[in-house]
Design an enzyme around this catalytic site. Structure first.
Site, short mmCIF file in Angstrom:
data_model
loop_
_atom_site.label_atom_id
_atom_site.label_comp_id
_atom_site.label_asym_id
_atom_site.label_seq_id
_atom_site.Cartn_x
_atom_site.Cartn_y
_atom_site.Cartn_z
N ASP A 1 1.09 -0.90 0.16
CA ASP A 1 -0.17 0.16 0.05
C ASP A 1 1.26 1.19 -0.14
OD1 ASP A 1 -1.98 -1.33 0.03
OD2 ASP A 1 -2.83 -1.46 2.17
N GLN B 1 -13.96 -4.29 -4.13
CA GLN B 1 -13.61 -3.30 -5.15
C GLN B 1 -14.19 -3.88 -6.62
OE1 GLN B 1 -11.40 -4.91 -2.81
NE2 GLN B 1 -10.92 -2.96 -1.86
N ASP C 1 -11.79 -5.10 6.15
CA ASP C 1 -10.76 -7.01 5.98
C ASP C 1 -10.88 -6.34 7.67
OD1 ASP C 1 -10.30 -6.02 3.10
OD2 ASP C 1 -8.34 -4.94 3.71
#
Length: 327
Positions: free
Chosen positions: A12, A172, A257
């Site tokens: 990330d 997503q 998550d």
């Protein structure tokens, strides 16, 4: 409970915009958007939906089997996950591509604009879940989380063929799925995870009404940010569980998550749907208070105190059993 978590494993790149995206969008120019944001910070963290969920499950005392594809740059990340209770022995390492990258800008109100480069993740379509389970043992649940779309469809099909209980988390990837693909992912899932927006998008993609979706799944879990989560099962009154409040919100990436990890851990320890969702909400708030999706730790005493404040003494006492096992 033996859990297989399939899906993305990524790095990330998190940045912060001090203003509001809404103030930069001109209603009469939405068809011609061209924006560049000067950001104040850059945090490079471990991430990916499947890896985040598996990490949370590891902290809660499980040894989830992580299934996905990564690059040769994964060795340090893999060691980190292994250290925190995740079985990475069946992660596929690409010989050509690097591990996937998630790039995200978060504004002052915790709204996000993000992009995802799949990299090695596209090779996850070559993973045969039948081979994995033959070597690792039959799991109690397979979670099909956002991944290369072809891999998600393959894992779902294989789970059905093998008679494995599976949970669907298209999230997503709904933006990339065609109607028939979305229907194949959802149909016969024991648990379906979406957020509020994705719930509406799922109905649009599949062409099914909410009732028709519920005719095909066990429990539909819809996360609603600060409003908590709603659990809906065909024929039952929807159950809404409020979020655990916080005044220390730091970064929202990975909060969903975290909820999934807490919720699945609760179910795995034999908690009711409501108690599992309460643990999931508390775990999500823990993630929200930390920059990075895998930088938080289990503080059972603090977690139980906050659940007592939000859900009451009886709820905290029931959930304490789950945390005692993790400790």
């Amino acid at each position: 409970m033996r859990l297989v978590v399939t899906g993305s494993i990524a790095t990330d790149h998190l940045t912060a915009f001090p203003g509001l995206f809404s103030e930069q969008l001109l209603p009469d120019q939405l068809a011609n958007v061209s924006l560049s944001f000067l950001v104040d910070d850059l945090q490079i963290r471990r991430g990916g939906v499947a890896a985040n969920i598996a990490f949370g499950l590891g902290l809660l005392g499980f040894t989830p089997l992580l299934v996905g594809a990564v690059g040769a740059d994964f060795s340090e990340y893999g060691a980190w996950l292994h250290k925190h209770g995740v079985d990475v022995s069946h992660v596929k390492v690409s010989e050509q591509a690097q591990t996937a990258r998630f790039m995200c800008i978060t504004d002052r109100d915790q709204n996000q604009i993000a992009a995802f480069y799949p990299g090695a993740m596209v090779e996850s379509r070559h993973i045969d879940l039948a081979d994995v389970t033959a070597r690792a043992g039959r799991p109690d649940l397979v979670l099909v989380a956002p991944d290369d779309p072809a891999a998600m469809l393959r894992h779902t099909s294989t789970s059905r063929r093998l008679g494995l209980v599976h949970a669907a988390d298209p999230s997503q990837q709904l933006a990339r799925l065609e109607g028939e693909e979305a229907r194949r992912l959802v149909d016969a899932a024991q648990v379906l995870f979406t957020n509020e927006y994705e719930a509406a998008l799922l109905c649009e993609r599949t062409g099914w009404s909410e009732r028709q979706v519920l005719d095909r799944v066990g429990t539909w879990v819809t996360t609603r940010g600060p409003k908590g989560v709603t659990l809906t099962t065909r024929g039952d009154v929807p159950l809404t569980v409020p979020a655990v409040p916080t005044e220390k919100a730091a970064e929202p990436t990975g909060v969903g998550d975290g909820f999934r990890a807490g919720y699945l851990a609760g179910l795995g320890r034999g908690l009711s749907q409501e108690r599992a969702a309460q643990l999931g909400c508390a775990w999500a708030t823990t993630v929200l208070e930390t920059v990075g999706t895998q930088e938080y730790r289990l503080d059972a005493e603090d977690l139980l105190a906050r659940m007592t404040d939000t859900y009451g003494v009886n709820a905290a006492a029931d959930i304490a059993r789950c945390l005692e096992v993790a400790a």
